[in-house]
Design a protein around this motif. Sequence first.
Motif, PDB file in Angstrom:
ATOM      1  N   CYS A 186       0.835  -1.198   0.000  1.00 29.53           N
ATOM      2  CA  CYS A 186       0.000   0.000   0.000  1.00 29.53           C
ATOM      3  C   CYS A 186       0.875   1.255   0.000  1.00 29.53           C
ATOM      4  CB  CYS A 186      -0.930  -0.005   1.213  1.00 29.53           C
ATOM      5  SG  CYS A 186      -2.053   1.413   1.306  1.00 29.53           S
ATOM      6  N   LEU A 187       1.903   1.265   0.842  1.00 28.25           N
ATOM      7  CA  LEU A 187       2.820   2.403   0.894  1.00 28.25           C
ATOM      8  C   LEU A 187       3.529   2.575  -0.443  1.00 28.25           C
ATOM      9  CD1 LEU A 187       4.383   4.636   2.324  1.00 28.25           C
ATOM     10  CD2 LEU A 187       5.895   2.870   3.269  1.00 28.25           C
ATOM     11  N   THR A 188       3.996   1.477  -1.014  1.00 31.46           N
ATOM     12  CA  THR A 188       4.700   1.536  -2.297  1.00 31.46           C
ATOM     13  C   THR A 188       3.785   2.056  -3.397  1.00 31.46           C
ATOM     14  OG1 THR A 188       6.119  -0.320  -1.652  1.00 31.46           O
ATOM     15  CG2 THR A 188       5.986   0.192  -3.987  1.00 31.46           C
ATOM     16  N   GLU A 189       2.571   1.534  -3.471  1.00 31.51           N
ATOM     17  CA  GLU A 189       1.659   1.941  -4.534  1.00 31.51           C
ATOM     18  C   GLU A 189       1.153   3.365  -4.333  1.00 31.51           C
ATOM     19  OE1 GLU A 189      -1.367  -0.806  -5.604  1.00 31.51           O
ATOM     20  OE2 GLU A 189      -0.020  -2.552  -5.577  1.00 31.51           O
ATOM     21  N   LYS A 190       1.052   3.818  -3.100  1.00 31.10           N
ATOM     22  CA  LYS A 190       0.661   5.198  -2.853  1.00 31.10           C
ATOM     23  C   LYS A 190       1.671   6.177  -3.452  1.00 31.10           C
ATOM     24  CE  LYS A 190      -3.153   5.817  -0.317  1.00 31.10           C
ATOM     25  NZ  LYS A 190      -4.209   6.790  -0.673  1.00 31.10           N
ATOM     26  N   SER A 191       2.922   5.732  -3.602  1.00 27.66           N
ATOM     27  CA  SER A 191       3.946   6.591  -4.196  1.00 27.66           C
ATOM     28  C   SER A 191       3.963   6.492  -5.712  1.00 27.66           C
ATOM     29  CB  SER A 191       5.331   6.225  -3.644  1.00 27.66           C
ATOM     30  OG  SER A 191       5.784   4.987  -4.165  1.00 27.66           O
ATOM     31  N   GLY A 192       3.120   5.605  -6.281  1.00 29.09           N
ATOM     32  CA  GLY A 192       3.018   5.496  -7.723  1.00 29.09           C
ATOM     33  C   GLY A 192       3.785   4.345  -8.331  1.00 29.09           C
ATOM     34  N   VAL A 197       4.470  14.419   5.176  1.00 35.05           N
ATOM     35  CA  VAL A 197       5.076  13.264   4.516  1.00 35.05           C
ATOM     36  C   VAL A 197       4.026  12.488   3.735  1.00 35.05           C
ATOM     37  CG1 VAL A 197       6.248  11.057   4.890  1.00 35.05           C
ATOM     38  CG2 VAL A 197       6.949  13.077   6.186  1.00 35.05           C
ATOM     39  N   GLY A 198       2.867  12.283   4.353  1.00 37.85           N
ATOM     40  CA  GLY A 198       1.795  11.580   3.665  1.00 37.85           C
ATOM     41  C   GLY A 198       1.329  12.316   2.426  1.00 37.85           C
ATOM     42  N   LEU A 199       1.261  13.652   2.514  1.00 40.25           N
ATOM     43  CA  LEU A 199       0.855  14.457   1.361  1.00 40.25           C
ATOM     44  C   LEU A 199       1.870  14.329   0.222  1.00 40.25           C
ATOM     45  CD1 LEU A 199      -0.987  16.549   0.024  1.00 40.25           C
ATOM     46  CD2 LEU A 199       0.342  18.340   1.203  1.00 40.25           C
ATOM     47  N   ILE A 200       3.154  14.316   0.572  1.00 41.65           N
ATOM     48  CA  ILE A 200       4.204  14.172  -0.444  1.00 41.65           C
ATOM     49  C   ILE A 200       4.080  12.829  -1.153  1.00 41.65           C
ATOM     50  CG2 ILE A 200       6.693  13.875  -0.749  1.00 41.65           C
ATOM     51  CD1 ILE A 200       7.089  16.014   1.403  1.00 41.65           C
ATOM     52  N   VAL A 201       3.867  11.760  -0.369  1.00 44.40           N
ATOM     53  CA  VAL A 201       3.736  10.424  -0.971  1.00 44.40           C
ATOM     54  C   VAL A 201       2.517  10.359  -1.874  1.00 44.40           C
ATOM     55  CG1 VAL A 201       3.357   7.977  -0.481  1.00 44.40           C
ATOM     56  CG2 VAL A 201       4.964   9.277   0.912  1.00 44.40           C
ATOM     57  N   ARG A 202       1.392  10.887  -1.409  1.00 45.70           N
ATOM     58  CA  ARG A 202       0.165  10.836  -2.214  1.00 45.70           C
ATOM     59  C   ARG A 202       0.284  11.680  -3.479  1.00 45.70           C
ATOM     60  NH1 ARG A 202      -4.017  13.142  -0.357  1.00 45.70           N
ATOM     61  NH2 ARG A 202      -3.219  14.103   1.563  1.00 45.70           N
ATOM     62  N   THR A 203       0.909  12.849  -3.358  1.00 41.12           N
ATOM     63  CA  THR A 203       1.087  13.700  -4.532  1.00 41.12           C
ATOM     64  C   THR A 203       1.982  13.019  -5.564  1.00 41.12           C
ATOM     65  OG1 THR A 203       0.861  15.683  -3.166  1.00 41.12           O
ATOM     66  CG2 THR A 203       1.852  15.963  -5.331  1.00 41.12           C
ATOM     67  N   THR A 204       3.044  12.390  -5.084  1.00 45.34           N
ATOM     68  CA  THR A 204       3.946  11.667  -5.981  1.00 45.34           C
ATOM     69  C   THR A 204       3.220  10.543  -6.695  1.00 45.34           C
ATOM     70  OG1 THR A 204       5.808  12.168  -4.525  1.00 45.34           O
ATOM     71  CG2 THR A 204       6.120  10.393  -6.103  1.00 45.34           C
ATOM     72  N   GLY A 205       2.345   9.855  -5.978  1.00 43.59           N
ATOM     73  CA  GLY A 205       1.619   8.743  -6.574  1.00 43.59           C
ATOM     74  C   GLY A 205       0.502   9.175  -7.491  1.00 43.59           C
ATOM     75  N   ILE A 262      -3.072   1.978  11.533  1.00 41.16           N
ATOM     76  CA  ILE A 262      -3.668   3.234  12.015  1.00 41.16           C
ATOM     77  C   ILE A 262      -2.727   4.408  11.751  1.00 41.16           C
ATOM     78  CG2 ILE A 262      -4.469   4.466  14.064  1.00 41.16           C
ATOM     79  CD1 ILE A 262      -5.311   1.745  15.216  1.00 41.16           C
ATOM     80  N   ALA A 263      -1.432   4.212  12.029  1.00 43.73           N
ATOM     81  CA  ALA A 263      -0.457   5.285  11.835  1.00 43.73           C
ATOM     82  C   ALA A 263      -0.341   5.677  10.364  1.00 43.73           C
ATOM     83  CB  ALA A 263       0.908   4.850  12.377  1.00 43.73           C
ATOM     84  N   MET A 264      -0.345   4.681   9.459  1.00 43.39           N
ATOM     85  CA  MET A 264      -0.254   4.986   8.032  1.00 43.39           C
ATOM     86  C   MET A 264      -1.494   5.713   7.558  1.00 43.39           C
ATOM     87  SD  MET A 264       1.579   1.613   6.329  1.00 43.39           S
ATOM     88  CE  MET A 264       1.062   2.171   4.697  1.00 43.39           C
ATOM     89  N   TRP A 265      -2.660   5.273   8.005  1.00 46.03           N
ATOM     90  CA  TRP A 265      -3.909   5.942   7.626  1.00 46.03           C
ATOM     91  C   TRP A 265      -3.884   7.404   8.048  1.00 46.03           C
ATOM     92  CZ3 TRP A 265      -7.598   7.991  11.056  1.00 46.03           C
ATOM     93  CH2 TRP A 265      -8.789   8.429  10.455  1.00 46.03           C
ATOM     94  N   TRP A 266      -3.453   7.643   9.287  1.00 43.51           N
ATOM     95  CA  TRP A 266      -3.376   9.021   9.788  1.00 43.51           C
ATOM     96  C   TRP A 266      -2.323   9.824   9.033  1.00 43.51           C
ATOM     97  CZ3 TRP A 266       0.835  11.311  12.368  1.00 43.51           C
ATOM     98  CH2 TRP A 266       0.597  12.594  12.861  1.00 43.51           C
TER      99      TRP A 266
END
Length: 306
Positions: free
Chosen positions: A32-38, A167-175, A156-160
Motif C-alpha cells: 500500500c505504501l509503495t503503490e501510494k507513491s506510484g 510526509v503523507g501528502l508528499i507520498v500521495r502527490t507523488t503517486g 492506524i499510523a499509516m492511515w493518519w
Amino acid sequence: MDDVGLSTVLLAMLAGAIRVSTPFLFVSLGECLTEKSGRINLGLEGTMVFGAMAGYAISYETGNPWLGVLVAGFSGTLFGALHGVICGLRLVNDIAIGIALMLFGRGLAFFFGKDYIQPVAPRLPAIEFGWWASDPNLAKALEINPLFLIGIALAIAMWWAFRSTRVGLIVRTTGDSAPAALALGIDVKLVRLLATAAGGFLAGVGGAFLSLFYPGSWTEGLSSGQGLMAVALVIFARWNPLACFGAALLFGAAGALGPALQSIGITRGYHFFNAAPYAMTLVIMILSISPKRSLKGAPGELSITK
C-alpha cells in the motif's frame, strides 16, 4: 453440525484469522505504501520468502528471534531499494522488475536456506490474552503475537499519516501526479525509492512471522503466494491502510477455514477449503476490474492505470 462443533470451528477460525492475517497485514501495508507513491512491487513475494529465511537463520544462530525479525526487515529493505533503484531508470517497467526480483529473492532464499530446513530456531513469544478463560481452546485462540498488535498500530499510523501529515501528502502527490510533484519541488525518484524500501521492510517482517511464529519453521514452500495475494488485497482495500487490516483478517479467516473444519473431523473437501484464499483472490480481481469499479481510488501514476 452441533453447537460444540460450531463453536470449535469459530474458535479455530478466530485463532487462524489472527495468525494467518499477520503476514498478509504487513505485506499489504508495505505494498500500500509503495503503490501510494506510484509504483507497484510484485517482488514482495520473493522479499517475504527471503525475509523468512533470514529471520529464521539469525534466530537460530543468535538465539534471539526478535533480532531475526529486525534482520528480516532490513533484508526486505535491500530488496525494496534494489527495486526502487532499477525502476528509477528510464524505460523500465516496474511490473517486470518486480517479477524478476520475486524469482531472485526466492532463489537466494532457497540457496542460503538449505542448511536451516532441519534445525529448530527459537520462536517469537505470544501474549496470552486468554489467561482468564477456562476453555483451553479459547485460551489458545487468544494467544496473540506482538507483531499482530504492531501491525494494527502501523495500519492506524499509516492511515493518519496519509491524511494529516506533510510526509503523507508528499507520498500521495507523488503517486497521483508526478508532474504536479515535480512542480512542487518534490524529488519523485527519491520518494518512490524510500517508499519501496520501506514497503520491502514490512514485507520482510511479514516473512519473519511465518518462519518464527506461524507456522514457525523454515521450508521452501513457506509463503504459498501470500506476497502476490497481498497485491489483490491492496486493490480490494482501495489503497486504504485501515481497510488493508480488515481485508487481511478476511483473508486470514479464509485461510483458516480448512484447518478449522478438519479440527472437528470434516475432511471431505479439505483441499477445496484450503484453496479459499486463492479463490477469494480470483473473485476480488474479477470484481476489481469491473467497468463500474475498475481501480477506483488508485493512485494515478500506477502503471496498471495507464
